[in-house]
Scaffold this motif. Structure first.
Motif, PDB file in Angstrom:
ATOM      1  N   ARG A 185       0.829  -1.206   0.000  1.00  0.00           N
ATOM      2  CA  ARG A 185       0.000   0.000   0.000  1.00  0.00           C
ATOM      3  C   ARG A 185       0.861   1.252   0.000  1.00  0.00           C
ATOM      4  NH1 ARG A 185      -2.573  -0.692   4.531  1.00  0.00           N
ATOM      5  NH2 ARG A 185      -4.119  -1.971   3.504  1.00  0.00           N
TER       6      ARG A 185
ATOM      7  N   ASN B 242       1.148   3.756  -3.304  1.00  0.00           N
ATOM      8  CA  ASN B 242       0.710   5.146  -3.226  1.00  0.00           C
ATOM      9  C   ASN B 242       1.816   6.105  -3.611  1.00  0.00           C
ATOM     10  OD1 ASN B 242      -2.055   5.830  -2.299  1.00  0.00           O
ATOM     11  ND2 ASN B 242      -1.592   4.224  -0.853  1.00  0.00           N
TER      12      ASN B 242
ATOM     13  N   ILE C 191      -1.395  11.280   5.214  1.00  0.00           N
ATOM     14  CA  ILE C 191      -2.393  10.233   5.461  1.00  0.00           C
ATOM     15  C   ILE C 191      -1.757   8.859   5.356  1.00  0.00           C
ATOM     16  CG2 ILE C 191      -4.441   9.143   4.497  1.00  0.00           C
ATOM     17  CD1 ILE C 191      -5.608  11.801   4.015  1.00  0.00           C
TER      18      ILE C 191
ATOM     19  N   MET D 145       0.137   8.136   8.423  1.00  0.00           N
ATOM     20  CA  MET D 145      -0.797   7.897   9.513  1.00  0.00           C
ATOM     21  C   MET D 145      -1.401   6.500   9.415  1.00  0.00           C
ATOM     22  SD  MET D 145      -3.364  10.917  10.432  1.00  0.00           S
ATOM     23  CE  MET D 145      -4.874  10.077  10.769  1.00  0.00           C
ATOM     24  N   VAL D 146      -1.819   6.141   8.196  1.00  0.00           N
ATOM     25  CA  VAL D 146      -2.483   4.848   8.010  1.00  0.00           C
ATOM     26  C   VAL D 146      -1.534   3.704   8.341  1.00  0.00           C
ATOM     27  CG1 VAL D 146      -3.287   3.311   6.206  1.00  0.00           C
ATOM     28  CG2 VAL D 146      -4.249   5.560   6.396  1.00  0.00           C
TER      29      VAL D 146
ATOM     30  N   MET E 147      -1.111   3.586  12.082  1.00  0.00           N
ATOM     31  CA  MET E 147      -2.389   3.249  12.709  1.00  0.00           C
ATOM     32  C   MET E 147      -2.666   1.752  12.554  1.00  0.00           C
ATOM     33  SD  MET E 147      -5.965   4.900  11.640  1.00  0.00           S
ATOM     34  CE  MET E 147      -6.565   6.244  12.565  1.00  0.00           C
ATOM     35  N   LEU E 148      -2.431   1.209  11.364  1.00  0.00           N
ATOM     36  CA  LEU E 148      -2.669  -0.211  11.147  1.00  0.00           C
ATOM     37  C   LEU E 148      -1.708  -1.048  11.976  1.00  0.00           C
ATOM     38  CD1 LEU E 148      -3.416  -0.424   7.352  1.00  0.00           C
ATOM     39  CD2 LEU E 148      -4.930  -0.947   9.207  1.00  0.00           C
TER      40      LEU E 148
ATOM     41  N   SER F  29      -3.023  -1.062  15.426  1.00  0.00           N
ATOM     42  CA  SER F  29      -4.217  -1.874  15.691  1.00  0.00           C
ATOM     43  C   SER F  29      -3.937  -3.362  15.510  1.00  0.00           C
ATOM     44  CB  SER F  29      -5.409  -1.422  14.840  1.00  0.00           C
ATOM     45  OG  SER F  29      -5.029  -1.093  13.569  1.00  0.00           O
TER      46      SER F  29
ATOM     47  N   LEU G 156     -11.147   6.753   8.211  1.00  0.00           N
ATOM     48  CA  LEU G 156      -9.862   6.853   7.518  1.00  0.00           C
ATOM     49  C   LEU G 156      -9.258   5.472   7.310  1.00  0.00           C
ATOM     50  CD1 LEU G 156      -8.733   9.561   6.749  1.00  0.00           C
ATOM     51  CD2 LEU G 156      -7.060   9.321   8.550  1.00  0.00           C
ATOM     52  N   LEU G 157      -9.371   4.647   8.357  1.00  0.00           N
ATOM     53  CA  LEU G 157      -8.815   3.299   8.282  1.00  0.00           C
ATOM     54  C   LEU G 157      -9.519   2.486   7.202  1.00  0.00           C
ATOM     55  CD1 LEU G 157      -6.661   2.104  10.131  1.00  0.00           C
ATOM     56  CD2 LEU G 157      -8.454   0.896  11.301  1.00  0.00           C
TER      57      LEU G 157
ATOM     58  N   ALA H 155      -8.633   3.648   3.746  1.00  0.00           N
ATOM     59  CA  ALA H 155      -7.288   3.229   3.343  1.00  0.00           C
ATOM     60  C   ALA H 155      -7.294   1.772   2.901  1.00  0.00           C
ATOM     61  CB  ALA H 155      -6.319   3.417   4.496  1.00  0.00           C
TER      62      ALA H 155
ATOM     63  N   ALA I 266      -6.383   0.426  -0.949  1.00  0.00           N
ATOM     64  CA  ALA I 266      -5.347  -0.560  -1.266  1.00  0.00           C
ATOM     65  C   ALA I 266      -5.711  -1.353  -2.511  1.00  0.00           C
ATOM     66  CB  ALA I 266      -5.156  -1.495  -0.078  1.00  0.00           C
TER      67      ALA I 266
ATOM     68  N   ILE J 186      -4.758   0.491  -5.456  1.00  0.00           N
ATOM     69  CA  ILE J 186      -3.313   0.525  -5.615  1.00  0.00           C
ATOM     70  C   ILE J 186      -2.812  -0.773  -6.248  1.00  0.00           C
ATOM     71  CG2 ILE J 186      -1.140   0.711  -4.374  1.00  0.00           C
ATOM     72  CD1 ILE J 186      -2.704   3.278  -4.579  1.00  0.00           C
ATOM     73  N   TYR J 187      -3.422  -1.917  -5.841  1.00  0.00           N
ATOM     74  CA  TYR J 187      -3.007  -3.177  -6.457  1.00  0.00           C
ATOM     75  C   TYR J 187      -3.279  -3.137  -7.954  1.00  0.00           C
ATOM     76  CZ  TYR J 187      -3.037  -4.777  -1.624  1.00  0.00           C
ATOM     77  OH  TYR J 187      -2.819  -4.892  -0.282  1.00  0.00           O
TER      78      TYR J 187
ATOM     79  N   LEU K  12      -3.395  -0.486  -9.804  1.00  0.00           N
ATOM     80  CA  LEU K  12      -2.439   0.455 -10.393  1.00  0.00           C
ATOM     81  C   LEU K  12      -1.094  -0.219 -10.648  1.00  0.00           C
ATOM     82  CD1 LEU K  12      -1.977   3.535 -11.004  1.00  0.00           C
ATOM     83  CD2 LEU K  12      -1.005   3.677  -8.747  1.00  0.00           C
TER      84      LEU K  12
END
Lengths: 220, 77
Positions: free
Chosen positions: A164, A168, A201, A204-205, A208-209, A212, B52-53, B56, B60, B63-64, B66
């Motif tokens: 990811r 990005n 972002i 952050m993501v 954050m992941l 968690s 947001l989580l 995201a 993904a 993005i895969y 892409l």
């Protein structure tokens, strides 16, 4: 795709110094210099610069406390916060004019090797700290009939994290390069303004992941 | 059709399809989050981080697509 370009310096045939490594070294030097200077001038009544940094640290502390709880957030802040700072700086380094176009500099996170390296660190961090937080609970977590699925899940998590982040930033850099070829002055600015948001972002993501995923193991 | 034409179509399909469907999902998620924030502004902070989580995680998928598209574009002769 996304591979390091021709290495600029070769040491012993294995240790290649590519553009990403140079950018990372510069980045680390900047962070270290700022930390050393601010530590040298640490005051009870903070100045302007110290105030900004204190607010940043407090923000990170609150951010991870929301996910992990105050006590655990303090315990694991050393890794999570450094991960955040590193990814944020690495993402933003791609926005400095010339980085990515000039041969010696390239945003580190736009190369798959860097993000996979980060994810391997994250993987070991999560597993080791989950084991140390409670080895009985950790082993019990895997003692179910669906063990193969759980193990697969643990391996897929870091893989998706790294893909990811890489996708990005790499996609963004590619768009920037194409816009640069289209119209060198002016066109990339639109994408850069958006990138200011997306880079933060993504950092952050990622953290954050990570937090968690860790929380799944240690919460109780 | 030549081989590179097929690669080009495949790349276009990969990115187009993987943009459309996650976008629909993201739209649904954002709509639900906005509605619940409007109904309960106190919970805005929790909702925002969860939103947001999940955005995201949906992103993904795009993005895969892409990445696959870039790979296919690289194969065009």
């Amino acid at each position: 795709m996304g591979e390091a370009r021709e290495p600029l310096v070769r040491i012993f045939g294995i240790l290649d110094i590519s553009a990403e490594v140079i950018t990372m070294l510069v980045m680390i030097a900047v962070v270290a210099a700022v930390s050393l200077i601010i530590r040298h001038n640490l005051r009870e009544r903070p100045g302007k610069f110290q105030n900004i940094l204190e607010a940043g640290v407090e923000y990170l502390d609150n951010f991870f406390s929301d996910i992990l709880g105050r006590k655990n957030a303090r315990k694991y802040l050393f890794f999570l916060a450094s991960l955040f700072v590193f990814i944020l700086m690495a993402n933003y380094s791609g926005l400095i004019p010339g980085v990515g176009i000039f041969k010696y500099f390239k945003a580190p996170t736009s190369s798959l090797s860097v993000t996979v390296g980060l994810s391997i660190c994250t993987f070991f961090f999560i597993q080791i700290s989950a084991f140390r937080a409670g080895s009985k609970h950790y082993i019990k977590h895997f003692l179910t009939p669906i063990v193969p699925l759980l193990l697969l899940d643990e391996l897929i998590k870091p893989a998706s994290l790294s893909l990811r982040l890489f996708g990005n930033i790499f996609g963004e850099e590619t768009v920037l390069e194409n816009l640069y070829e289209l119209l060198p002055i002016g066109a990339p600015i639109i994408m850069m303004a958006l990138s200011l948001l997306f880079c933060a972002i993504q950092a952050m993501v990622y953290t954050m992941l990570t937090a968690s995923y860790l929380n799944e193991f240690i919460e109780e | 059709m030549t081989e590179s034409a097929i690669y080009a179509i495949a790349a276009a399909l990969a990115i187009a399809l993987s943009t459309v469907f996650p976008a629909l999902g993201q739209g649904k998620a954002a709509k639900a989050a906005l509605e619940s924030i409007a109904r309960q502004p106190d919970a805005a902070k929790d909702i925002r981080s969860t939103l947001l989580l999940s955005l995201a995680l949906m992103e993904a998928l795009t993005i895969y697509g892409l990445l696959i598209a870039f790979m296919l574009v690289g194969k065009i002769g």
